[in-house]
Design a protein around this motif. Structure first.
Motif, PDB file in Angstrom:
ATOM      1  N   THR A 239       1.031  -1.412   0.043  1.00 46.84           N
ATOM      2  CA  THR A 239      -0.008   0.115   0.136  1.00 46.84           C
ATOM      3  C   THR A 239       0.753   1.362  -0.026  1.00 46.84           C
ATOM      4  OG1 THR A 239      -1.600  -1.256   1.231  1.00 46.84           O
ATOM      5  CG2 THR A 239      -2.056   1.222   1.022  1.00 46.84           C
ATOM      6  N   ALA A 240       1.910   1.161   0.863  1.00 47.24           N
ATOM      7  CA  ALA A 240       2.842   2.400   0.899  1.00 47.24           C
ATOM      8  C   ALA A 240       3.287   2.743  -0.260  1.00 47.24           C
ATOM      9  CB  ALA A 240       3.985   2.120   1.929  1.00 47.24           C
ATOM     10  N   HIS A 241       3.763   1.698  -1.076  1.00 48.89           N
ATOM     11  CA  HIS A 241       4.224   1.904  -2.492  1.00 48.89           C
ATOM     12  C   HIS A 241       3.471   2.126  -3.660  1.00 48.89           C
ATOM     13  CE1 HIS A 241       8.733   0.748  -1.898  1.00 48.89           C
ATOM     14  NE2 HIS A 241       8.027   0.102  -0.797  1.00 48.89           N
ATOM     15  N   HIS A 242       2.414   1.743  -3.542  1.00 48.19           N
ATOM     16  CA  HIS A 242       1.147   1.975  -4.605  1.00 48.19           C
ATOM     17  C   HIS A 242       0.421   3.223  -4.588  1.00 48.19           C
ATOM     18  CE1 HIS A 242       2.257  -2.256  -5.598  1.00 48.19           C
ATOM     19  NE2 HIS A 242       2.285  -1.794  -6.778  1.00 48.19           N
ATOM     20  N   VAL A 243       0.150   3.708  -3.293  1.00 49.80           N
ATOM     21  CA  VAL A 243      -0.746   4.831  -3.244  1.00 49.80           C
ATOM     22  C   VAL A 243      -0.323   6.063  -3.742  1.00 49.80           C
ATOM     23  CG1 VAL A 243      -2.188   4.105  -1.164  1.00 49.80           C
ATOM     24  CG2 VAL A 243      -0.082   5.293  -0.912  1.00 49.80           C
ATOM     25  N   ASP A 244      -1.222   7.313  -3.917  1.00 44.99           N
ATOM     26  CA  ASP A 244      -0.718   8.257  -4.575  1.00 44.99           C
ATOM     27  C   ASP A 244       0.366   9.286  -3.530  1.00 44.99           C
ATOM     28  OD1 ASP A 244      -1.843   8.141  -7.192  1.00 44.99           O
ATOM     29  OD2 ASP A 244      -3.756   8.365  -6.112  1.00 44.99           O
ATOM     30  N   CYS A 245      -0.097   9.100  -2.270  1.00 45.10           N
ATOM     31  CA  CYS A 245       0.645   9.740  -1.215  1.00 45.10           C
ATOM     32  C   CYS A 245       0.576   9.014   0.037  1.00 45.10           C
ATOM     33  CB  CYS A 245       0.101  11.073  -0.944  1.00 45.10           C
ATOM     34  SG  CYS A 245       0.833  12.089   0.115  1.00 45.10           S
ATOM     35  N   PHE A 246       1.993   8.749   0.291  1.00 44.27           N
ATOM     36  CA  PHE A 246       2.208   7.687   1.427  1.00 44.27           C
ATOM     37  C   PHE A 246       2.671   8.809   2.697  1.00 44.27           C
ATOM     38  CE2 PHE A 246       5.595   5.255   3.662  1.00 44.27           C
ATOM     39  CZ  PHE A 246       4.669   4.727   4.535  1.00 44.27           C
ATOM     40  N   THR A 247       1.892   8.510   3.754  1.00 44.26           N
ATOM     41  CA  THR A 247       2.176   9.692   5.104  1.00 44.26           C
ATOM     42  C   THR A 247       2.562   8.641   6.201  1.00 44.26           C
ATOM     43  OG1 THR A 247      -0.195   9.899   5.804  1.00 44.26           O
ATOM     44  CG2 THR A 247       0.745  11.305   3.920  1.00 44.26           C
ATOM     45  N   THR A 248       3.220   9.372   7.178  1.00 46.19           N
ATOM     46  CA  THR A 248       3.322   8.669   8.649  1.00 46.19           C
ATOM     47  C   THR A 248       3.220   9.618   9.680  1.00 46.19           C
ATOM     48  OG1 THR A 248       4.518   7.348  10.060  1.00 46.19           O
ATOM     49  CG2 THR A 248       5.815   8.672   8.798  1.00 46.19           C
ATOM     50  N   VAL A 249       3.555   9.690  10.983  1.00 45.19           N
ATOM     51  CA  VAL A 249       2.906  10.661  11.765  1.00 45.19           C
ATOM     52  C   VAL A 249       4.323  11.214  12.714  1.00 45.19           C
ATOM     53  CG1 VAL A 249       0.851   9.552  12.349  1.00 45.19           C
ATOM     54  CG2 VAL A 249       2.917   8.676  13.892  1.00 45.19           C
ATOM     55  N   SER A 250       5.293  10.803  12.335  1.00 51.17           N
ATOM     56  CA  SER A 250       6.736  11.411  12.970  1.00 51.17           C
ATOM     57  C   SER A 250       7.930  11.244  12.209  1.00 51.17           C
ATOM     58  CB  SER A 250       6.868  10.825  14.604  1.00 51.17           C
ATOM     59  OG  SER A 250       7.126   9.658  14.596  1.00 51.17           O
ATOM     60  N   GLU A 251       8.944  12.003  12.538  1.00 51.98           N
ATOM     61  CA  GLU A 251      10.123  11.645  12.023  1.00 51.98           C
ATOM     62  C   GLU A 251      10.570   9.951  12.361  1.00 51.98           C
ATOM     63  OE1 GLU A 251      11.842  12.821   9.824  1.00 51.98           O
ATOM     64  OE2 GLU A 251      11.107  15.088   9.673  1.00 51.98           O
ATOM     65  N   ILE A 252      10.552   9.813  13.571  1.00 52.09           N
ATOM     66  CA  ILE A 252      10.904   8.675  14.035  1.00 52.09           C
ATOM     67  C   ILE A 252      10.343   7.378  13.423  1.00 52.09           C
ATOM     68  CG2 ILE A 252       9.613   8.371  16.072  1.00 52.09           C
ATOM     69  CD1 ILE A 252      12.385   7.655  17.517  1.00 52.09           C
ATOM     70  N   THR A 253       9.071   7.454  13.149  1.00 50.96           N
ATOM     71  CA  THR A 253       8.482   6.366  12.326  1.00 50.96           C
ATOM     72  C   THR A 253       8.845   6.467  10.940  1.00 50.96           C
ATOM     73  OG1 THR A 253       6.494   6.786  13.945  1.00 50.96           O
ATOM     74  CG2 THR A 253       6.319   5.517  12.152  1.00 50.96           C
ATOM     75  N   ASN A 254       8.900   7.799  10.462  1.00 56.11           N
ATOM     76  CA  ASN A 254       9.560   7.747   8.948  1.00 56.11           C
ATOM     77  C   ASN A 254      10.879   7.100   8.857  1.00 56.11           C
ATOM     78  OD1 ASN A 254       9.201   8.625   6.534  1.00 56.11           O
ATOM     79  ND2 ASN A 254      10.247  10.318   6.562  1.00 56.11           N
ATOM     80  N   ASN A 255      11.760   6.935   9.702  1.00 58.54           N
ATOM     81  CA  ASN A 255      13.025   6.017   9.720  1.00 58.54           C
ATOM     82  C   ASN A 255      12.638   4.754   9.433  1.00 58.54           C
ATOM     83  OD1 ASN A 255      14.571   8.419   9.974  1.00 58.54           O
ATOM     84  ND2 ASN A 255      14.801   8.258  12.410  1.00 58.54           N
ATOM     85  N   GLU A 256      11.589   4.340  10.309  1.00 60.51           N
ATOM     86  CA  GLU A 256      11.139   2.919  10.279  1.00 60.51           C
ATOM     87  C   GLU A 256      10.923   2.446   8.789  1.00 60.51           C
ATOM     88  OE1 GLU A 256       8.396   1.367  12.899  1.00 60.51           O
ATOM     89  OE2 GLU A 256       8.985   2.819  14.577  1.00 60.51           O
ATOM     90  N   CYS A 257       9.874   3.779   8.072  1.00 60.20           N
ATOM     91  CA  CYS A 257       9.249   3.475   6.987  1.00 60.20           C
ATOM     92  C   CYS A 257      10.412   3.337   5.893  1.00 60.20           C
ATOM     93  CB  CYS A 257       8.461   4.512   6.567  1.00 60.20           C
ATOM     94  SG  CYS A 257       6.958   4.626   7.675  1.00 60.20           S
ATOM     95  N   LYS A 258      11.430   4.231   6.009  1.00 57.19           N
ATOM     96  CA  LYS A 258      12.461   4.013   5.044  1.00 57.19           C
ATOM     97  C   LYS A 258      13.141   2.640   5.057  1.00 57.19           C
ATOM     98  CE  LYS A 258      13.592   8.845   5.931  1.00 57.19           C
ATOM     99  NZ  LYS A 258      14.454   9.789   6.547  1.00 57.19           N
ATOM    100  N   GLU A 259      13.410   2.173   6.042  1.00 59.37           N
ATOM    101  CA  GLU A 259      14.123   1.030   6.449  1.00 59.37           C
ATOM    102  C   GLU A 259      13.288  -0.386   6.168  1.00 59.37           C
ATOM    103  OE1 GLU A 259      17.377   0.847   6.276  1.00 59.37           O
ATOM    104  OE2 GLU A 259      17.759   3.030   6.903  1.00 59.37           O
ATOM    105  N   LEU A 260      12.305  -0.481   6.706  1.00 62.95           N
ATOM    106  CA  LEU A 260      11.537  -1.570   6.839  1.00 62.95           C
ATOM    107  C   LEU A 260      10.412  -1.606   5.850  1.00 62.95           C
ATOM    108  CD1 LEU A 260      10.852  -1.506  10.918  1.00 62.95           C
ATOM    109  CD2 LEU A 260      12.576  -3.023   9.496  1.00 62.95           C
TER     110      LEU A 260
END
Length: 561
Positions: free
Chosen positions: A230-251
């Motif tokens: 879902t993160a890869h296919h949607v038109d805009c992928f979002t999360t709630v904080s910088e710390i979770t964004n680090n997880e998104c990038k890696e995981l």
């Protein structure tokens, strides 16, 4: 020249927590609803699961006149089982509840199609995966039906899905109604939470973890797969904080397009004399209960501190809080008696009858009740992490101990049988709160605390703590109203010492100094109101609408060639 942001004409949001209060996402959606309802009156629709069929749901007010024509069409022609009404929260937005159970009979076909279209692996599904996916798919069907009946290509429409549980609906919408712009928000990656919860070091090794591999190891393939695709296919992928964004990038191997920080409304915070009266009443309630349980005469100069939230012993830092309190019992610098609460719902049995009796009598007691650490009996008294750790630390709650700890293992909903007050009506009476999280994508509890002018201690592993640091341009200190402790995978002992020292420091402050800190806390809370954070949502809508438009043009071009 700044580019004009594209704004949607219609917004749909789906979440398991619409009209269904089960966790933190409920707070995000319900506090933000009024801001969006004011900006898009009755053009924002929340879609939730109809898990209350046949039962009274205080959060949902059904209205058979609302969207009447389409509702008839959706039920009769599209065979959807929906109820429409208003979500009983500030702003009263339109809510559509869908019964997703009819889709279980098509489950295998739905999963096959998801694999063919988006490589979503549902083979390893277990637990709540099927239920969440069928709701998600049903929500997608609802949006498709609404669009085909009411809207045209001229209408700019956004569909926002929250958490892996609604990912499948977002993918379905993107395939079935490509005109709709899709946004997916992950509030915590399922793998990140699982790594942290399984006592593996998350942060020092984040760069080395492979999300797909960890999903296999932790038996999370299906949840991880829907989240990642879902993160890869949607038109805009979002999360709630910088710390979770680090997880998104890696995981998830995908950074967020926009970070949507969690704001709140402060309409639940009383003002002026009402505030002072509520604070006084809360302190009296807490001290009366503690004195009855402990057989003590703790007075109003007692320093009341607390932690609260979900019962995630390590992730929420409950373990390090108890460690700090234990060390505090031996701290020579502590100037006041400390009454420390753990307001965390456990596997609660019934309210203690012996405690209730004492509270109902007019006597004063000078002997503690047995097990003077807990207000309600648990079903698992012998295997509870809080009680086990108190025993391990040899905490006594004895009359001569300067630090007393009380575990309130139930939801503070006003009818727990002992305190009988709402959470917000009790938190206002505390002097200091402690949220030393190890894993916390955002952190509403410390934010709610400072809204009530209660200074808080948190960590920079919480999204909220990081945000405070970025606001101040340095780590938050006690005088700011928010003390942000640096926390890593391995500095548990230092964190416990810092909490202990901060509580000690607070105990020696004058009333003037404390009031200044309380006002500073409230100033930080003001900066987290939705009116400040909503801008990020408008950027997300713009990105989604532009990307959907590109996606459509590409499709048209492809079909022409």
């Amino acid at each position: 020249m700044t580019m004009q942001l594209l704004t949607p004409d219609y917004i749909f949001e789906s979440s398991w927590e619409v009209c269904n209060k089960v966790g933190g996402i409920y707070t995000v959606l319900s506090t933000r609803a009024k801001t969006l309802q004011d900006a898009f009156p009755d053009k924002i629709y929340f879609i939730g699961p109809d898990v209350w069929i046949g039962k009274e749901n205080p959060l949902f007010i059904e209205d058979n006149e609302c969207l009447k024509e389409w509702r008839k069409h959706a039920i009769e022609s599209d065979h959807l089982k929906i109820r429409i009404g208003r979500w009983n929260i500030p702003g009263n937005p339109i809510a559509i509840l869908v019964d997703f159970t009819p889709f279980f009979s098509e489950k295998n076909e739905i999963y096959t199609k998801m694999w063919e279209d988006f490589q979503v692996d549902s083979l390893h599904a277990y637990g709540d995966y099927d239920e969440a996916s069928m709701f998600s798919y049903a929500a997608g069907k609802v949006v498709e039906s609404f669009y085909r009946y009411n809207l045209t290509l001229q209408d700019k429409v956004v569909y926002q899905a929250h958490e892996w549980m609604t990912g499948m609906g977002a993918l379905y919408v993107q395939k079935a109604v490509p005109q709709i712009a899709t946004i997916f928000t992950t509030h915590a990656t399922s793998i990140g939470r699982s790594i942290a919860g399984n006592n593996k070091p998350l942060y020092d090794y984040l760069f080395a973890y492979n999300g797909d591999q960890m999903a296999q190891e932790l038996n999370m393939q299906s949840k991880h797969s829907i989240e990642k695709q879902t993160a890869h296919h949607v038109d805009c992928f979002t999360t709630v904080s910088e710390i979770t964004n680090n997880e998104c990038k890696e995981l998830l191997e995908k950074p967020a397009d926009v970070i949507l920080m969690n704001g709140f409304e402060d309409d639940f915070v009383p003002k002026g004399t009402k505030f002072a009266n509520k604070r006084k009443k809360a302190r009296k309630t807490l001290l009366t209960m503690a004195n009855a349980l402990l057989g003590t005469q703790l007075g109003d100069d007692t320093m009341i501190i607390g932690t609260s939230g979900r019962y995630e012993f390590k992730n929420k830092g409950i373990n390090v809080y108890l460690e700090a309190l234990n060390r505090l019992t031996r701290d020579k610098n502590l100037k006041k008696e400390v009454l420390a609460f753990i307001n965390v719902p456990g596997w609660v049995g019934e309210p203690r009858e012996d405690l209730r009796k004492r509270l109902d009598s007019k006597e004063t007691f000078n002997t503690p009740l047995e097990c003077p650490f807990i207000t309600h009996w648990l079903h698992n008294m012998n295997h509870d992490q809080v009680l086990d750790m108190l025993k391990y630390l040899d905490m006594s709650n004895a009359a001569d101990s300067r630090v007393k700890v009380i575990f309130v293992p139930c939801y503070l909903d006003g009818k727990d049988g002992i305190l009988n007050e709402l959470y917000y009506d009790l938190i206002i009476g505390t002097d200091l709160s402690v949220y030393p999280s190890y894993y916390e994508p955002w952190g509403y509890t410390p934010l709610e605390s400072i809204a009530f002018k209660v200074p808080t201690i948190t960590t920079d592993l919480a999204g909220f703590g990081l945000w405070v640091n970025s606001l101040k341009g340095r780590p938050g200190v006690l005088q700011d109203g928010v003390k942000v402790i640096h926390r890593t995978d391995y500095n548990y002992s230092e964190v416990a010492d810092t909490i202990k020292d901060t509580i000690s420091e607070f105990s020696s402050l004058s009333e003037t100094e404390i009031n200044k800190i309380r006002n500073n806390a409230a100033k930080i809370a003001e900066k987290a109101l939705w009116k400040h954070f909503i801008e990020a949502y408008y950027r997300a809508y713009d990105i989604a609408l532009r990307n959907a438009s590109k996606r459509l043009s590409f499709k048209v071009e492809k079909s022409l060639n």
